[in-house]
Design a protein around this motif. Structure first.
Motif, PDB file in Angstrom:
ATOM      1  N   HIS A  75       0.938  -1.201   0.042  1.00  0.00           N
ATOM      2  CA  HIS A  75       0.037   0.109  -0.055  1.00  0.00           C
ATOM      3  C   HIS A  75       0.890   1.076   0.048  1.00  0.00           C
ATOM      4  O   HIS A  75       1.981   1.231   0.605  1.00  0.00           O
ATOM      5  CB  HIS A  75      -0.977   0.082   1.197  1.00  0.00           C
ATOM      6  CG  HIS A  75      -1.890   0.962   1.192  1.00  0.00           C
ATOM      7  ND1 HIS A  75      -1.934   2.185   1.804  1.00  0.00           N
ATOM      8  CD2 HIS A  75      -3.198   0.838   0.730  1.00  0.00           C
ATOM      9  CE1 HIS A  75      -3.087   2.781   1.843  1.00  0.00           C
ATOM     10  NE2 HIS A  75      -3.982   2.050   0.949  1.00  0.00           N
ATOM     11  N   TYR A  78       3.239   2.896   2.873  1.00  0.00           N
ATOM     12  CA  TYR A  78       4.542   2.253   3.149  1.00  0.00           C
ATOM     13  C   TYR A  78       5.398   3.266   2.485  1.00  0.00           C
ATOM     14  O   TYR A  78       5.241   3.713   1.303  1.00  0.00           O
ATOM     15  CB  TYR A  78       4.633   0.882   3.024  1.00  0.00           C
ATOM     16  CG  TYR A  78       3.928   0.125   4.014  1.00  0.00           C
ATOM     17  CD1 TYR A  78       4.552  -0.489   5.170  1.00  0.00           C
ATOM     18  CD2 TYR A  78       2.484  -0.298   3.872  1.00  0.00           C
ATOM     19  CE1 TYR A  78       3.811  -1.278   6.036  1.00  0.00           C
ATOM     20  CE2 TYR A  78       2.037  -1.203   4.772  1.00  0.00           C
ATOM     21  CZ  TYR A  78       2.798  -1.387   6.019  1.00  0.00           C
ATOM     22  OH  TYR A  78       2.019  -2.228   6.906  1.00  0.00           O
ATOM     23  N   THR A  95       5.296  -4.080   9.628  1.00  0.00           N
ATOM     24  CA  THR A  95       4.419  -3.843  10.764  1.00  0.00           C
ATOM     25  C   THR A  95       3.342  -2.743  10.089  1.00  0.00           C
ATOM     26  O   THR A  95       3.818  -2.139   9.234  1.00  0.00           O
ATOM     27  CB  THR A  95       5.081  -3.172  11.999  1.00  0.00           C
ATOM     28  OG1 THR A  95       5.566  -2.037  11.891  1.00  0.00           O
ATOM     29  CG2 THR A  95       5.868  -4.144  12.652  1.00  0.00           C
ATOM     30  N   TRP A  97      -1.027  -1.276  10.359  1.00  0.00           N
ATOM     31  CA  TRP A  97      -2.414  -1.140  10.983  1.00  0.00           C
ATOM     32  C   TRP A  97      -3.742  -1.657  10.044  1.00  0.00           C
ATOM     33  O   TRP A  97      -4.706  -1.808  10.536  1.00  0.00           O
ATOM     34  CB  TRP A  97      -2.670   0.309  11.504  1.00  0.00           C
ATOM     35  CG  TRP A  97      -2.557   1.335  10.233  1.00  0.00           C
ATOM     36  CD1 TRP A  97      -1.396   1.909   9.943  1.00  0.00           C
ATOM     37  CD2 TRP A  97      -3.429   1.777   9.442  1.00  0.00           C
ATOM     38  NE1 TRP A  97      -1.491   2.801   9.105  1.00  0.00           N
ATOM     39  CE2 TRP A  97      -2.827   2.700   8.603  1.00  0.00           C
ATOM     40  CE3 TRP A  97      -4.899   1.461   9.068  1.00  0.00           C
ATOM     41  CZ2 TRP A  97      -3.384   3.197   7.323  1.00  0.00           C
ATOM     42  CZ3 TRP A  97      -5.163   2.001   7.956  1.00  0.00           C
ATOM     43  CH2 TRP A  97      -4.733   2.853   7.245  1.00  0.00           C
TER      44      TRP A  97
HETATM   45  C1  SLL Z   1      -7.487   0.391   5.129  1.00  0.00           C
HETATM   46  N1  SLL Z   1      -7.649   0.536   2.819  1.00  0.00           N
HETATM   47  O1  SLL Z   1      -8.025   1.650   5.314  1.00  0.00           O
HETATM   48  C2  SLL Z   1      -6.713   0.027   3.791  1.00  0.00           C
HETATM   49  C3  SLL Z   1      -5.604   0.808   3.767  1.00  0.00           C
HETATM   50  C4  SLL Z   1      -3.447   0.692   4.703  1.00  0.00           C
HETATM   51  C5  SLL Z   1      -2.360   0.011   5.650  1.00  0.00           C
HETATM   52  C6  SLL Z   1      -4.691   0.047   4.687  1.00  0.00           C
HETATM   53  C7  SLL Z   1       0.710   1.515   6.669  1.00  0.00           C
HETATM   54  C8  SLL Z   1       1.596   1.610   7.825  1.00  0.00           C
HETATM   55  C9  SLL Z   1       2.647   2.716   7.869  1.00  0.00           C
HETATM   56  C10 SLL Z   1      -0.214   0.700   6.820  1.00  0.00           C
HETATM   57  O2  SLL Z   1      -0.446  -0.055   7.733  1.00  0.00           O
HETATM   58  N2  SLL Z   1      -1.126   0.823   5.722  1.00  0.00           N
HETATM   59  O3  SLL Z   1       2.197   3.717   8.061  1.00  0.00           O
HETATM   60  O4  SLL Z   1       3.856   2.390   7.512  1.00  0.00           O
HETATM   61  O5  SLL Z   1      -7.559  -0.311   6.016  1.00  0.00           O
END
Ligand code: SLL
Length: 261
Positions: A75, A78, A95, A97
């Motif tokens: 995604h 990242y 890692t 979320w």
């Molecule tokens: C959602 N459509 O809203 C999905 C996108 C994206 C997850 C999920 C990034 C971590 C970081 C991360 O976990 N992106 O910030 O490095 O659930």
């Protein structure tokens, strides 16, 4: 490029997917961004599992003999979402979320003369849940779609079995493949299975003791399911044909009745 060997079809069993585990409280305070909730690994592996590693899925063989590079496109939240992995293990651990679709591109070794193979995997962090029917009197399994809140700290496994098929491979590539036979899948599971059979059926067991293991039995079951599906399509077609004949006969009868009036 060496000559293609016509009429030869050779395949390699693989699995692709991810495992995920919630971060512990201490991990969450240790430099990992505070909004991250899980550690996950997305990977392409050989289908056969390493016998003594009960918490890992697949990965008995190094696939580097036929895979040159795997690119995982994460995604865009990242940093550097495009991750190239040029040797085994073909995996990325991160890692984060949230769940999202990961684009996966396999580049084969040059001897293969194959195009890249592109597909997607939906990164799973949260378990599928099969409610316990014994505590839901009168519940009809077909209507159960609810998601029940989950106990924390349980790993999630989301793996898919597949076969990469090479048709008419160049001689040099066929030689490479023949020199690296895949570890055969065990006939039956060698590991402990979860007490709830629904977990094995969905390949989404919870608890590291129950990491899914791909077996020849699983493959046979899938074959049997396909055969049963074929049989029921034939039966249904026969039924519909009989119905059609009946309706046509009725139509003829009604037409005649109309004419004779
Ligand atoms: C959602 N459509 O809203 C999905 C996108 C994206 C997850 C999920 C990034 C971590 C970081 C991360 O976990 N992106 O910030 O490095 O659930």
């Amino acid at each position: 490029m060496s000559e293609r060997v016509r009429g030869v079809v050779i395949h390699r069993p693989i699995i692709y997917g991810n495992s995920a585990v919630p971060l512990t409280a201490s991990e969450r305070g240790s430099g990992i961004p505070p909004d991250h909730t899980h550690r996950w690994t997305v990977a392409i592996r050989s289908a056969a599992s390493v016998p003594d590693k009960s918490d890992s899925v697949g990965g008995a063989d190094d696939l580097g003999y036929f895979i040159k590079r795997v690119t995982f496109r994460l995604h865009e939240t990242y940093p550097t979402p495009n991750r190239n992995v040029d040797k085994s293990p073909f995996e990325v651990t991160e890692t984060g979320w949230g769940e999202f679709d990961i684009s996966i591109r396999i580049t084969f070794v040059s001897e293969s003369a194959e195009k890249t193979l592109n597909f997607q995997h939906h990164l799973k962090l949260h378990p599928w849940v099969v409610p316990d029917l014994s505590t839901t009197p009168g519940a009809d399994p077909a209507t159960i779609v609810s998601v029940v809140p989950q106990p924390p700290l349980e790993p999630v496994y989301a793996w898919q079995y597949d076969e990469i098929v090479f048709t008419d491979p160049p001689k040099a590539f066929l030689d490479i493949l023949m020199a690296h036979p895949p570890t055969p899948l065990p006939k039956v599971k060698k590991r402990a299975v979860p007490p709830n059979p629904a977990h094995t059926a969905s390949l989404a067991p919870q608890g590291s003791r129950w990491a899914p293991e791909f077996t020849a039995l699983l493959e046979r079951d899938e074959g049997e399911r396909l055969d049963a599906a074929k049989r029921s399509i034939v039966e249904e077609t026969d039924k519909q044909r009989a119905l059609l004949i009946e309706k046509e006969q009725e139509l003829e009868r009604l037409k005649k009745e109309l004419e004779s009036q």
